[in-house]
Design a protein around this motif. Sequence first.
Motif, PDB file in Angstrom:
ATOM      1  N   ILE A   1      31.974 -84.365 -76.560  1.00 20.32           N
ATOM      2  CA  ILE A   1      30.943 -85.284 -76.063  1.00 20.32           C
ATOM      3  C   ILE A   1      29.558 -84.687 -76.261  1.00 20.32           C
ATOM      4  CG2 ILE A   1      30.018 -86.402 -73.991  1.00 20.32           C
ATOM      5  CD1 ILE A   1      33.009 -86.490 -73.004  1.00 20.32           C
ATOM      6  N   LEU A   2      29.377 -83.420 -75.884  1.00 25.56           N
ATOM      7  CA  LEU A   2      28.054 -82.798 -76.013  1.00 25.56           C
ATOM      8  C   LEU A   2      27.659 -82.598 -77.466  1.00 25.56           C
ATOM      9  CD1 LEU A   2      28.035 -80.197 -73.093  1.00 25.56           C
ATOM     10  CD2 LEU A   2      27.069 -82.506 -73.167  1.00 25.56           C
ATOM     11  N   ALA A   3      28.633 -82.369 -78.353  1.00 29.34           N
ATOM     12  CA  ALA A   3      28.311 -82.262 -79.782  1.00 29.34           C
ATOM     13  C   ALA A   3      27.721 -83.568 -80.297  1.00 29.34           C
ATOM     14  CB  ALA A   3      29.568 -81.882 -80.571  1.00 29.34           C
ATOM     15  N   GLN A   4      28.274 -84.685 -79.869  1.00 29.31           N
ATOM     16  CA  GLN A   4      27.739 -85.977 -80.303  1.00 29.31           C
ATOM     17  C   GLN A   4      26.371 -86.231 -79.693  1.00 29.31           C
ATOM     18  OE1 GLN A   4      28.492 -87.703 -82.641  1.00 29.31           O
ATOM     19  NE2 GLN A   4      27.696 -89.772 -82.362  1.00 29.31           N
ATOM     20  N   VAL A   5      26.166 -85.841 -78.437  1.00 28.17           N
ATOM     21  CA  VAL A   5      24.845 -85.964 -77.814  1.00 28.17           C
ATOM     22  C   VAL A   5      23.819 -85.168 -78.606  1.00 28.17           C
ATOM     23  CG1 VAL A   5      23.469 -85.380 -75.772  1.00 28.17           C
ATOM     24  CG2 VAL A   5      25.711 -86.440 -75.494  1.00 28.17           C
ATOM     25  N   ARG A   6      24.177 -83.937 -78.990  1.00 22.02           N
ATOM     26  CA  ARG A   6      23.250 -83.099 -79.763  1.00 22.02           C
ATOM     27  C   ARG A   6      22.960 -83.697 -81.132  1.00 22.02           C
ATOM     28  NH1 ARG A   6      26.127 -78.879 -77.076  1.00 22.02           N
ATOM     29  NH2 ARG A   6      27.631 -78.752 -78.783  1.00 22.02           N
ATOM     30  N   ARG A   7      23.982 -84.243 -81.790  1.00 28.34           N
ATOM     31  CA  ARG A   7      23.760 -84.856 -83.101  1.00 28.34           C
ATOM     32  C   ARG A   7      22.787 -86.024 -83.000  1.00 28.34           C
ATOM     33  NH1 ARG A   7      29.313 -83.404 -84.179  1.00 28.34           N
ATOM     34  NH2 ARG A   7      30.058 -85.297 -83.146  1.00 28.34           N
ATOM     35  N   LEU A   8      22.986 -86.861 -82.001  1.00 28.06           N
ATOM     36  CA  LEU A   8      22.099 -88.016 -81.845  1.00 28.06           C
ATOM     37  C   LEU A   8      20.684 -87.574 -81.470  1.00 28.06           C
ATOM     38  CD1 LEU A   8      24.530 -90.441 -79.967  1.00 28.06           C
ATOM     39  CD2 LEU A   8      23.697 -90.666 -82.320  1.00 28.06           C
ATOM     40  N   ALA A   9      20.577 -86.606 -80.566  1.00 30.05           N
ATOM     41  CA  ALA A   9      19.261 -86.124 -80.156  1.00 30.05           C
ATOM     42  C   ALA A   9      18.524 -85.500 -81.337  1.00 30.05           C
ATOM     43  CB  ALA A   9      19.399 -85.122 -79.021  1.00 30.05           C
ATOM     44  N   ALA A  10      19.260 -84.792 -82.214  1.00 32.71           N
ATOM     45  CA  ALA A  10      18.636 -84.175 -83.389  1.00 32.71           C
ATOM     46  C   ALA A  10      18.074 -85.221 -84.349  1.00 32.71           C
ATOM     47  CB  ALA A  10      19.649 -83.293 -84.111  1.00 32.71           C
ATOM     48  N   ARG A  11      18.623 -86.430 -84.282  1.00 31.01           N
ATOM     49  CA  ARG A  11      18.127 -87.526 -85.128  1.00 31.01           C
ATOM     50  C   ARG A  11      17.030 -88.319 -84.429  1.00 31.01           C
ATOM     51  NH1 ARG A  11      23.438 -90.687 -86.875  1.00 31.01           N
ATOM     52  NH2 ARG A  11      21.864 -91.986 -87.920  1.00 31.01           N
ATOM     53  N   GLY A  12      16.601 -87.831 -83.284  1.00 36.56           N
ATOM     54  CA  GLY A  12      15.508 -88.476 -82.568  1.00 36.56           C
ATOM     55  C   GLY A  12      15.933 -89.558 -81.604  1.00 36.56           C
ATOM     56  N   ARG A  13      17.233 -89.667 -81.360  1.00 31.54           N
ATOM     57  CA  ARG A  13      17.698 -90.692 -80.410  1.00 31.54           C
ATOM     58  C   ARG A  13      17.406 -90.223 -78.980  1.00 31.54           C
ATOM     59  NH1 ARG A  13      17.578 -94.055 -84.524  1.00 31.54           N
ATOM     60  NH2 ARG A  13      19.545 -94.212 -85.712  1.00 31.54           N
ATOM     61  N   PRO A  14      16.924 -91.117 -78.125  1.00 34.03           N
ATOM     62  CA  PRO A  14      16.549 -90.728 -76.747  1.00 34.03           C
ATOM     63  C   PRO A  14      17.755 -90.668 -75.813  1.00 34.03           C
ATOM     64  CG  PRO A  14      16.002 -93.028 -77.137  1.00 34.03           C
ATOM     65  CD  PRO A  14      16.539 -92.502 -78.435  1.00 34.03           C
ATOM     66  N   VAL A  15      18.575 -89.626 -75.968  1.00 40.18           N
ATOM     67  CA  VAL A  15      19.760 -89.429 -75.144  1.00 40.18           C
ATOM     68  C   VAL A  15      19.775 -87.980 -74.672  1.00 40.18           C
ATOM     69  CG1 VAL A  15      21.154 -88.936 -77.216  1.00 40.18           C
ATOM     70  CG2 VAL A  15      22.286 -89.561 -75.057  1.00 40.18           C
ATOM     71  N   ARG A  16      20.198 -87.771 -73.420  1.00 38.79           N
ATOM     72  CA  ARG A  16      20.281 -86.412 -72.886  1.00 38.79           C
ATOM     73  C   ARG A  16      21.367 -86.351 -71.832  1.00 38.79           C
ATOM     74  NH1 ARG A  16      15.176 -85.719 -68.640  1.00 38.79           N
ATOM     75  NH2 ARG A  16      15.422 -87.771 -67.639  1.00 38.79           N
ATOM     76  N   TRP A  17      21.847 -85.122 -71.615  1.00 37.25           N
ATOM     77  CA  TRP A  17      22.810 -84.836 -70.549  1.00 37.25           C
ATOM     78  C   TRP A  17      22.070 -84.122 -69.436  1.00 37.25           C
ATOM     79  CZ3 TRP A  17      25.986 -79.877 -70.207  1.00 37.25           C
ATOM     80  CH2 TRP A  17      26.841 -79.903 -69.102  1.00 37.25           C
ATOM     81  N   ARG A  18      22.057 -84.724 -68.249  1.00 36.27           N
ATOM     82  CA  ARG A  18      21.321 -84.152 -67.121  1.00 36.27           C
ATOM     83  C   ARG A  18      22.187 -83.275 -66.221  1.00 36.27           C
ATOM     84  NH1 ARG A  18      17.622 -88.194 -63.905  1.00 36.27           N
ATOM     85  NH2 ARG A  18      17.164 -86.161 -62.953  1.00 36.27           N
ATOM     86  N   LYS A  19      23.456 -83.116 -66.572  1.00 39.67           N
ATOM     87  CA  LYS A  19      24.394 -82.271 -65.824  1.00 39.67           C
ATOM     88  C   LYS A  19      24.642 -82.865 -64.423  1.00 39.67           C
ATOM     89  CE  LYS A  19      22.820 -78.224 -68.412  1.00 39.67           C
ATOM     90  NZ  LYS A  19      22.315 -76.827 -68.352  1.00 39.67           N
ATOM     91  N   HIS A  20      25.114 -82.017 -63.523  1.00 35.34           N
ATOM     92  CA  HIS A  20      25.354 -82.413 -62.130  1.00 35.34           C
ATOM     93  C   HIS A  20      24.048 -82.252 -61.371  1.00 35.34           C
ATOM     94  CE1 HIS A  20      26.701 -82.019 -57.936  1.00 35.34           C
ATOM     95  NE2 HIS A  20      27.843 -82.557 -58.295  1.00 35.34           N
ATOM     96  N   ILE A  21      23.643 -83.282 -60.658  1.00 35.37           N
ATOM     97  CA  ILE A  21      22.364 -83.254 -59.953  1.00 35.37           C
ATOM     98  C   ILE A  21      22.583 -83.549 -58.473  1.00 35.37           C
ATOM     99  CG2 ILE A  21      21.004 -83.869 -61.991  1.00 35.37           C
ATOM    100  CD1 ILE A  21      20.964 -86.746 -61.087  1.00 35.37           C
ATOM    101  N   SER A  22      21.575 -83.245 -57.669  1.00 35.65           N
ATOM    102  CA  SER A  22      21.675 -83.448 -56.224  1.00 35.65           C
ATOM    103  C   SER A  22      21.648 -84.934 -55.877  1.00 35.65           C
ATOM    104  CB  SER A  22      20.521 -82.738 -55.517  1.00 35.65           C
ATOM    105  OG  SER A  22      19.297 -83.409 -55.784  1.00 35.65           O
ATOM    106  N   ASP A  23      21.990 -85.263 -54.643  1.00 38.51           N
ATOM    107  CA  ASP A  23      21.945 -86.659 -54.209  1.00 38.51           C
ATOM    108  C   ASP A  23      20.530 -87.227 -54.275  1.00 38.51           C
ATOM    109  OD1 ASP A  23      24.614 -86.908 -53.839  1.00 38.51           O
ATOM    110  OD2 ASP A  23      24.575 -87.064 -51.655  1.00 38.51           O
ATOM    111  N   ALA A  24      19.534 -86.402 -53.958  1.00 38.36           N
ATOM    112  CA  ALA A  24      18.148 -86.873 -54.030  1.00 38.36           C
ATOM    113  C   ALA A  24      17.772 -87.198 -55.476  1.00 38.36           C
ATOM    114  CB  ALA A  24      17.201 -85.817 -53.459  1.00 38.36           C
ATOM    115  N   GLU A  25      18.185 -86.329 -56.404  1.00 34.61           N
ATOM    116  CA  GLU A  25      17.905 -86.592 -57.819  1.00 34.61           C
ATOM    117  C   GLU A  25      18.703 -87.787 -58.325  1.00 34.61           C
ATOM    118  OE1 GLU A  25      17.093 -82.320 -59.844  1.00 34.61           O
ATOM    119  OE2 GLU A  25      18.977 -82.481 -58.704  1.00 34.61           O
ATOM    120  N   LEU A  26      19.930 -87.959 -57.808  1.00 38.74           N
ATOM    121  CA  LEU A  26      20.747 -89.092 -58.220  1.00 38.74           C
ATOM    122  C   LEU A  26      20.118 -90.400 -57.757  1.00 38.74           C
ATOM    123  CD1 LEU A  26      23.364 -90.039 -59.567  1.00 38.74           C
ATOM    124  CD2 LEU A  26      24.505 -89.804 -57.338  1.00 38.74           C
TER     125      LEU A  26
END
Length: 395
Positions: A265-290
Amino acid sequence: MIYLDATLAASSPVNMGVNRTVRGIHRHLAARHGAGLQPLRWDFSGKTFARLSARELEFLERPFASYQKPSAIPGRGCWRSGWAAWKDSRTRPERFVDLGARMQPEDVLLIPDLCWDRRIEAWAQFSRWPGRKIAVFHDAMPLNIPGQSGSNDALFREYVRALARLDTVICISNEVRDDLLRYWKQDGIAPRPTPVLPWPVPFEGPRPDNPPHREARHLIYVARLKLRKNHLVLLEACERLWAEGLGFSLDLIGVEDAFWDTRRILAQVRRLAARGRPVRWRKHISDAELAEAYREASFTVFPSRMEGFGLPIIESLWHRRPVICGSNGAIGEVAAEGGGCRLVDQNDPAALAGAIRSLLDDGAAYQHCYEGACARTFRSWEDYGRGLDEVLRGP
């Protein structure tokens, strides 16, 4: 006395899915029963239950107190966490509990944890213990979709069989109950009582009054990084739309899961991001951030192939954000309880892309889903607690 097996939620600050709901059960029972509740964890080395250490109780009650930033797996690789775990290990035997000798006929052992591990071997002793033994069954995913990365399907089958040693098994959806009864029947096991108690909204406090936010053209998907969650199908659908010139952004939010699933999954995210696609993985975040992530989103996507419930659907609707999701099984049960969901074949990238395009470009379609989300009513922890208390009281 109610003894609560909170092993996983007391072992990590991860606060998604089962851990989140176990913490909610603990809050409810602590508020209602006070000293009549004893949270425990299973000690795998000692092969017995144990009282929680201060660190484990903090994980259970305040999971975000131990880390301050997004993390792939909260607590992993942290020297403070390792040091605290080492200190806990020095007092392990002092906290051991011989529950079989301690339980009284009026007591209850509640196991809302996912016990896909060797602690089920001890369940054979339960018939000799006084009191009632009750579990919560979350899903039969390893049997419904066998061969998943990192999955011990044979051990999970043992877990399903072991559930029949308990007095009652609470199921979180009708699909989960049907699955459990089907696998018991296949193994020639007589069914136990299996009441259905769907999860409530996992958040506390007033419902956020988030206005519509279509103009942000921003999507989020909240799920652990596992292939059956269909991240790759979602990324393919988004790439089709980006390639056609449609402007929007996508955030993936959730912890790592099985190693190879996460890597793909992360390899595909990196491939798309390298092509300028606006996608990112924000990991696990706190309830306030969620909560902030839901507020900033236009809508959410939940293309998982199959779920025992589909808690992120409820989370999104609670935050007044429409959801694109499937209509099968427990996912369909949640979606059918009210408006706010755009139903698609979540395994078809073209269908998923079409639904995303519709909510991005069709203001009337978006407003209809937004108003449906706002009109939703939700089960609260108080509602859930009444049903749980009834089960705990028994016949």
